[in-house]
Motif scaffolding. Sequence first.
Motif, PDB file in Angstrom:
ATOM      1  N   ASN A 120      17.979  28.093  60.894  1.00 22.02           N
ATOM      2  CA  ASN A 120      16.905  28.771  61.621  1.00 22.02           C
ATOM      3  C   ASN A 120      17.425  29.894  62.513  1.00 22.02           C
ATOM      4  O   ASN A 120      16.768  30.923  62.691  1.00 22.02           O
ATOM      5  CB  ASN A 120      16.119  27.760  62.463  1.00 22.02           C
ATOM      6  CG  ASN A 120      15.089  27.014  61.636  1.00 22.02           C
ATOM      7  OD1 ASN A 120      15.151  27.014  60.415  1.00 22.02           O
ATOM      8  ND2 ASN A 120      14.151  26.370  62.289  1.00 22.02           N
ATOM      9  N   LEU A 121      18.615  29.678  63.068  1.00 20.67           N
ATOM     10  CA  LEU A 121      19.239  30.735  63.856  1.00 20.67           C
ATOM     11  C   LEU A 121      19.500  31.952  62.976  1.00 20.67           C
ATOM     12  O   LEU A 121      19.258  33.101  63.372  1.00 20.67           O
ATOM     13  CB  LEU A 121      20.546  30.221  64.462  1.00 20.67           C
ATOM     14  CG  LEU A 121      21.316  31.159  65.399  1.00 20.67           C
ATOM     15  CD1 LEU A 121      20.455  31.589  66.577  1.00 20.67           C
ATOM     16  CD2 LEU A 121      22.582  30.479  65.903  1.00 20.67           C
ATOM     17  N   GLY A 122      19.944  31.681  61.745  1.00 17.54           N
ATOM     18  CA  GLY A 122      20.161  32.764  60.791  1.00 17.54           C
ATOM     19  C   GLY A 122      18.885  33.505  60.441  1.00 17.54           C
ATOM     20  O   GLY A 122      18.878  34.738  60.323  1.00 17.54           O
ATOM     21  N   LEU A 123      17.786  32.774  60.305  1.00 11.80           N
ATOM     22  CA  LEU A 123      16.501  33.408  59.982  1.00 11.80           C
ATOM     23  C   LEU A 123      16.050  34.357  61.096  1.00 11.80           C
ATOM     24  O   LEU A 123      15.535  35.446  60.828  1.00 11.80           O
ATOM     25  CB  LEU A 123      15.433  32.333  59.744  1.00 11.80           C
ATOM     26  CG  LEU A 123      15.539  31.530  58.435  1.00 11.80           C
ATOM     27  CD1 LEU A 123      14.531  30.389  58.428  1.00 11.80           C
ATOM     28  CD2 LEU A 123      15.318  32.433  57.226  1.00 11.80           C
ATOM     29  N   ILE A 124      16.232  33.930  62.354  1.00 12.42           N
ATOM     30  CA  ILE A 124      15.849  34.799  63.476  1.00 12.42           C
ATOM     31  C   ILE A 124      16.734  36.048  63.512  1.00 12.42           C
ATOM     32  O   ILE A 124      16.253  37.165  63.707  1.00 12.42           O
ATOM     33  CB  ILE A 124      15.934  34.034  64.810  1.00 12.42           C
ATOM     34  CG1 ILE A 124      14.824  32.989  64.884  1.00 12.42           C
ATOM     35  CG2 ILE A 124      15.818  34.993  65.994  1.00 12.42           C
ATOM     36  CD1 ILE A 124      14.790  32.213  66.170  1.00 12.42           C
ATOM     37  N   LEU A 125      18.042  35.852  63.322  1.00 15.13           N
ATOM     38  CA  LEU A 125      18.961  36.996  63.314  1.00 15.13           C
ATOM     39  C   LEU A 125      18.611  37.954  62.176  1.00 15.13           C
ATOM     40  O   LEU A 125      18.734  39.179  62.321  1.00 15.13           O
ATOM     41  CB  LEU A 125      20.406  36.504  63.173  1.00 15.13           C
ATOM     42  CG  LEU A 125      20.960  35.747  64.394  1.00 15.13           C
ATOM     43  CD1 LEU A 125      22.291  35.088  64.046  1.00 15.13           C
ATOM     44  CD2 LEU A 125      21.111  36.676  65.590  1.00 15.13           C
ATOM     45  N   MET A 126      18.142  37.395  61.057  1.00 14.32           N
ATOM     46  CA  MET A 126      17.727  38.233  59.932  1.00 14.32           C
ATOM     47  C   MET A 126      16.499  39.059  60.320  1.00 14.32           C
ATOM     48  O   MET A 126      16.414  40.250  60.013  1.00 14.32           O
ATOM     49  CB  MET A 126      17.418  37.356  58.711  1.00 14.32           C
ATOM     50  CG  MET A 126      17.076  38.129  57.450  1.00 14.32           C
ATOM     51  SD  MET A 126      16.965  37.051  55.992  1.00 14.32           S
ATOM     52  CE  MET A 126      15.504  36.101  56.355  1.00 14.32           C
ATOM     53  N   LYS A 127      15.561  38.445  61.013  1.00 12.21           N
ATOM     54  CA  LYS A 127      14.369  39.173  61.472  1.00 12.21           C
ATOM     55  C   LYS A 127      14.723  40.273  62.456  1.00 12.21           C
ATOM     56  O   LYS A 127      14.084  41.326  62.493  1.00 12.21           O
ATOM     57  CB  LYS A 127      13.377  38.202  62.133  1.00 12.21           C
ATOM     58  CG  LYS A 127      12.627  37.312  61.168  1.00 12.21           C
ATOM     59  CD  LYS A 127      11.656  36.416  61.912  1.00 12.21           C
ATOM     60  CE  LYS A 127      10.909  35.500  60.960  1.00 12.21           C
ATOM     61  NZ  LYS A 127       9.979  34.593  61.682  1.00 12.21           N
ATOM     62  N   LYS A 128      15.762  40.031  63.253  1.00 15.74           N
ATOM     63  CA  LYS A 128      16.176  41.020  64.241  1.00 15.74           C
ATOM     64  C   LYS A 128      17.106  42.083  63.653  1.00 15.74           C
ATOM     65  O   LYS A 128      17.575  42.977  64.367  1.00 15.74           O
ATOM     66  CB  LYS A 128      16.871  40.309  65.415  1.00 15.74           C
ATOM     67  CG  LYS A 128      15.943  39.383  66.197  1.00 15.74           C
ATOM     68  CD  LYS A 128      16.687  38.564  67.250  1.00 15.74           C
ATOM     69  CE  LYS A 128      16.982  39.381  68.478  1.00 15.74           C
ATOM     70  NZ  LYS A 128      15.783  39.723  69.254  1.00 15.74           N
ATOM     71  N   GLY A 129      17.368  41.981  62.342  1.00 12.96           N
ATOM     72  CA  GLY A 129      18.185  42.981  61.669  1.00 12.96           C
ATOM     73  C   GLY A 129      19.679  42.765  61.781  1.00 12.96           C
ATOM     74  O   GLY A 129      20.471  43.596  61.320  1.00 12.96           O
ATOM     75  N   LEU A 169      22.071  41.229  60.144  1.00 14.73           N
ATOM     76  CA  LEU A 169      22.281  40.551  58.868  1.00 14.73           C
ATOM     77  C   LEU A 169      23.646  39.890  58.758  1.00 14.73           C
ATOM     78  O   LEU A 169      23.772  38.807  58.163  1.00 14.73           O
ATOM     79  CB  LEU A 169      22.065  41.535  57.716  1.00 14.73           C
ATOM     80  CG  LEU A 169      20.670  42.176  57.638  1.00 14.73           C
ATOM     81  CD1 LEU A 169      20.541  43.014  56.368  1.00 14.73           C
ATOM     82  CD2 LEU A 169      19.567  41.126  57.685  1.00 14.73           C
ATOM     83  N   SER A 170      24.683  40.507  59.274  1.00 18.59           N
ATOM     84  CA  SER A 170      26.017  39.911  59.167  1.00 18.59           C
ATOM     85  C   SER A 170      26.109  38.630  59.988  1.00 18.59           C
ATOM     86  O   SER A 170      26.695  37.628  59.547  1.00 18.59           O
ATOM     87  CB  SER A 170      27.082  40.915  59.629  1.00 18.59           C
ATOM     88  OG  SER A 170      26.856  41.295  60.980  1.00 18.59           O
ATOM     89  N   ASP A 171      25.532  38.635  61.209  1.00 14.36           N
ATOM     90  CA  ASP A 171      25.512  37.417  62.038  1.00 14.36           C
ATOM     91  C   ASP A 171      24.667  36.329  61.370  1.00 14.36           C
ATOM     92  O   ASP A 171      25.026  35.143  61.396  1.00 14.36           O
ATOM     93  CB  ASP A 171      24.949  37.722  63.423  1.00 14.36           C
ATOM     94  CG  ASP A 171      25.862  38.615  64.241  1.00 14.36           C
ATOM     95  OD1 ASP A 171      27.077  38.625  63.974  1.00 14.36           O
ATOM     96  OD2 ASP A 171      25.353  39.316  65.149  1.00 14.36           O
ATOM     97  N   ALA A 172      23.562  36.750  60.783  1.00 15.09           N
ATOM     98  CA  ALA A 172      22.697  35.799  60.080  1.00 15.09           C
ATOM     99  C   ALA A 172      23.446  35.159  58.917  1.00 15.09           C
ATOM    100  O   ALA A 172      23.358  33.943  58.696  1.00 15.09           O
ATOM    101  CB  ALA A 172      21.445  36.506  59.585  1.00 15.09           C
ATOM    102  N   SER A 173      24.202  35.985  58.194  1.00 16.47           N
ATOM    103  CA  SER A 173      24.957  35.484  57.045  1.00 16.47           C
ATOM    104  C   SER A 173      25.981  34.441  57.472  1.00 16.47           C
ATOM    105  O   SER A 173      26.181  33.425  56.799  1.00 16.47           O
ATOM    106  CB  SER A 173      25.654  36.652  56.340  1.00 16.47           C
ATOM    107  OG  SER A 173      26.368  36.189  55.218  1.00 16.47           O
ATOM    108  N   GLU A 174      26.612  34.658  58.618  1.00 17.00           N
ATOM    109  CA  GLU A 174      27.625  33.715  59.120  1.00 17.00           C
ATOM    110  C   GLU A 174      27.023  32.334  59.354  1.00 17.00           C
ATOM    111  O   GLU A 174      27.597  31.313  58.954  1.00 17.00           O
ATOM    112  CB  GLU A 174      28.213  34.271  60.421  1.00 17.00           C
ATOM    113  CG  GLU A 174      29.282  33.381  61.044  1.00 17.00           C
ATOM    114  CD  GLU A 174      29.754  33.904  62.387  1.00 17.00           C
ATOM    115  OE1 GLU A 174      30.344  33.107  63.149  1.00 17.00           O
ATOM    116  OE2 GLU A 174      29.521  35.102  62.686  1.00 17.00           O
ATOM    117  N   HIS A 175      25.863  32.289  60.008  1.00 18.82           N
ATOM    118  CA  HIS A 175      25.226  30.999  60.296  1.00 18.82           C
ATOM    119  C   HIS A 175      24.648  30.357  59.038  1.00 18.82           C
ATOM    120  O   HIS A 175      24.739  29.128  58.873  1.00 18.82           O
ATOM    121  CB  HIS A 175      24.138  31.186  61.351  1.00 18.82           C
ATOM    122  CG  HIS A 175      24.678  31.360  62.736  1.00 18.82           C
ATOM    123  ND1 HIS A 175      25.137  30.317  63.492  1.00 18.82           N
ATOM    124  CD2 HIS A 175      24.853  32.484  63.496  1.00 18.82           C
ATOM    125  CE1 HIS A 175      25.560  30.759  64.660  1.00 18.82           C
ATOM    126  NE2 HIS A 175      25.401  32.069  64.699  1.00 18.82           N
TER     127      HIS A 175
END
Length: 700
Positions: free
Chosen positions: A515-524, A526-532
Motif C-alpha cells: 500500500n505504501l508503494g501504491l501511494i508513492l505511485m500516485k505521487k509519481g 515510481l522508483s520508491d514505489a518499486s522498492e516497496h
Amino acid sequence: MKFKSLEKGLANPWFALILIAATVLLIYSNAYDGPFVFDGKIQIEDKEKIRDLKNYSSLKSFFSLRPLTEFSFAVNYQMGKLNPFGYHLVNILIHTANGILAYLMALCVFGRLSFFPVQRQTIAINRNGHGCDARRKQRGFSSISNHLMALLVALIFVAHPIQTQSVTYIVQRYTSMAAMFYLVSVLFYIKARKLQVDANSGVKAGNISPQLIEKPSALFDFRVFISFFFFLFFGVLAMLCKENAATLFGVVLLVEYFLFDRTWAGWRGKLIWLVPITCLLVFLILYFFASTRGLRFGNLLEDVSILTRETRTVDRFSYLCTQFTVFVLYVRLLFFPVGQNIDYMFPFKTGFFDGFTPLAFLFMLVLLGFGFWNIRKRSAISFGVFWFFITLSIESSIFPISDAMFEHRLYLPMFGFAVLLVYGVFDLFRGRKVWAMTILTVVVLAFGIGTFLRNRVWQDPLTLWSDVVLKSSHNHRAYYNLGNALQVRGRLDDALSHYEKAIELKPNFSVAHDNLGLILMKKGRLSDASEHMEKAVRIKPRDADIQNNFGQLLLKQGHLEEASSYFHQAIKLKPDYAKAQNNLGITLAQQGKLKDALKHLKKAARLDPENSEIQNNLGQVLMLRENYQQASKYFEAAIRLNPDFAQAQTNLGFILLKQGKSDEAAQHFMKALKLNPELSRARQGLKQAFETKGGWGPRK
C-alpha cells in the motif's frame, strides 16, 4: 400488589419476546451505516465468489470454509450489492433471534434445574424419618421467577457491549450465525429428552414427578425421532457457519447431566452408545475440516489444529499459557466492558512463568472449582460456569490461532455468563426479589448504553482504528488499517506516515509495503514505489493482490511484458480475480493484442458485472476493433452503473459521432465536461460535434 402485577406482566412470554426485540433494535439503531472494516474488504467487498449465487448451486460448494455464512453474504449482495445497510440488518436480526433463543434456553435451564434439588432432599428426608417439606430447602425459584430470570439472561445477552464485535462487525456473522443454529440444536435436544422423560413417566410435559425424572426412557416415538433429527441437522448447520460449533457435543453432555440425569447408573448405561458416537463425531468433524482445508486425512492425528486457523508463529504450549491470561481478561470484560478493542494483538507468552500466567491459571482453577462446588445447591451457577468453559474451549486451548484474543469469541459463552450473573443475584437477594430485579435492570441499562456508545466508534473506520492505535500502540495492523482509512479520505501524506509506522513495527509486513508503494505511485515517485512493491512480492509471492499491484506499477512505467507476467501470475493464484483480469486486458490491448484483451475483459465483466470501469474498458477495446454497435452498449452500461463517469460519457459521445448523431454526441461531451472541465478529449469531441453540424452552437 402493583409489583405482583408488574411481575406477572414481565413474566408473560410474549411480552418478553417483544422486549428483547425492542432492546436490540434500540441499542443497535446507530449501527446500520457502519462500513465494512478489517477483513470485511477481503471477505465481502473484494470476494468475487459472493457476486453470483450460482457459485453455491452445487453440493461441492458447501465443502469450503464456513460456506453457509458465506452464502448469506452472497444473498445480501444480490439484494443490495455492497450497501452495508442490508448486511447490518441481517446481523441485527440474527442477534435478535439469538436473544429469543437465549430466553428459551434459560427457561429450560431454570425450569429443569428446579427438579433435582427437590428430589435429593425428598430422599434424604425419607431416610432420616423427618416429615418437613423438601421444597423449603431447595435452591430453585418459582415459575414466575424463572421467567423473569430467563428474560434478564436474554437482555444481558443482547445488550452486553462485548457483543458488538459479533453484530456491528459485519464479517463476524460467522460467530452469531453459528450461535443461532447452535442454540436451536441444543433446544431440540432438550425437547427430545423431555419427550422421552414424559413418555417414560406417563404424564404430560410439565407435570413430571420428581421421583421419575432420572429414569431412562426406552421409548423412541416419532416426535422424539424428529426432535433428534433437527438437533443433528441444526448442529451441522452451525458447523457450516464456524468451527467453534465443534463444542456442541460437550454442551449436550452438560445439558444431559444437569437437566436430565445425574445418576451413575444412568450414565453407565449411556456409555454403551456414548463412546462410539463420540468417536464417530470426532471422525466426521476432522474429516470435514480436512476436506474443506485441502489437507490429507492421514495427517489429522499429527495436527488437529485444523479446527482453527492455525498460526505457525507460536507453539501449542505457549498459546495455552497465553490463554490463561486472556481468560482473566475475558472475565474482566464481561463484568466491566471498559477499554474494548477490535484488535488487541495480545502478545503471546513464552512459557508458564511468563508474567502473571501462574496467577491467571490459579484464577481459572478457582472459577472452575466454584462451578463444581455449586453443583448441588446452585446448579444454575455451575451450569453457567461450565457452559462458559466448554463454548470457549476450541478458541482458548491448545489449538493455536494467529491472534490470542478477540471479543467475538465471547458471543456464545455470553449465555453462560448471563445465567451465572442473573441466578447469582437472585440467589444473593433471595426473598428480596425487588432488589434483585432492580440491580439487574440497572446492569442491563448500563450494558445497553455501553453498546450504543461503542457502536458510535464503529460508524467510521477512521474513528475505529484511531481508537485501536490509542489503546494498542504496538499494533502494526492498527496503523496499517488507519492508513487505509486515511487513504480513502484522500489524506495520502497521513496514510503514508501510518504505513511507515506499521513497517517500523513489523519490517516484513507485506501489505503495508504494497500500500505504501501504491501511494508513492500516485505521487509519481515510481522508483520508491518499486522498492516497496518488490519487497512485498519477495515477502509474500503467493499474494494475488500484491502481484496485481506490482503489475500496475510496471504498466505505468511502460514495461508491458513484465506487467503482463505479473497479471498472469495473479490470475494463476486467483482465477476469479476480476481486477487482474481487467488489468491484463488493458495491458494486452496496449500491446495490440485486442482479441486476447477482449477475452480477459469479458471474463472480468462476468466476475464483476457492477464495475463501470471494466464495462468502459470493454467498450474501448471493441471501439478499437471498430465494433461500434457493441462498444456503445458497454459504454451505456458503464454510464448506467456510474452516471458521473466522465470518460464513459466521452467515449459514448465519439461512438455517436461516428454514427452521425452529432446532437446526442454533443450532449454526452457536455455532460463529461460538466463532470470534469479539464477533460481535453471531451472538449475536442464537442468541437467536432459542432463542426459536423456546421457551426459552434445547436441549430434552431
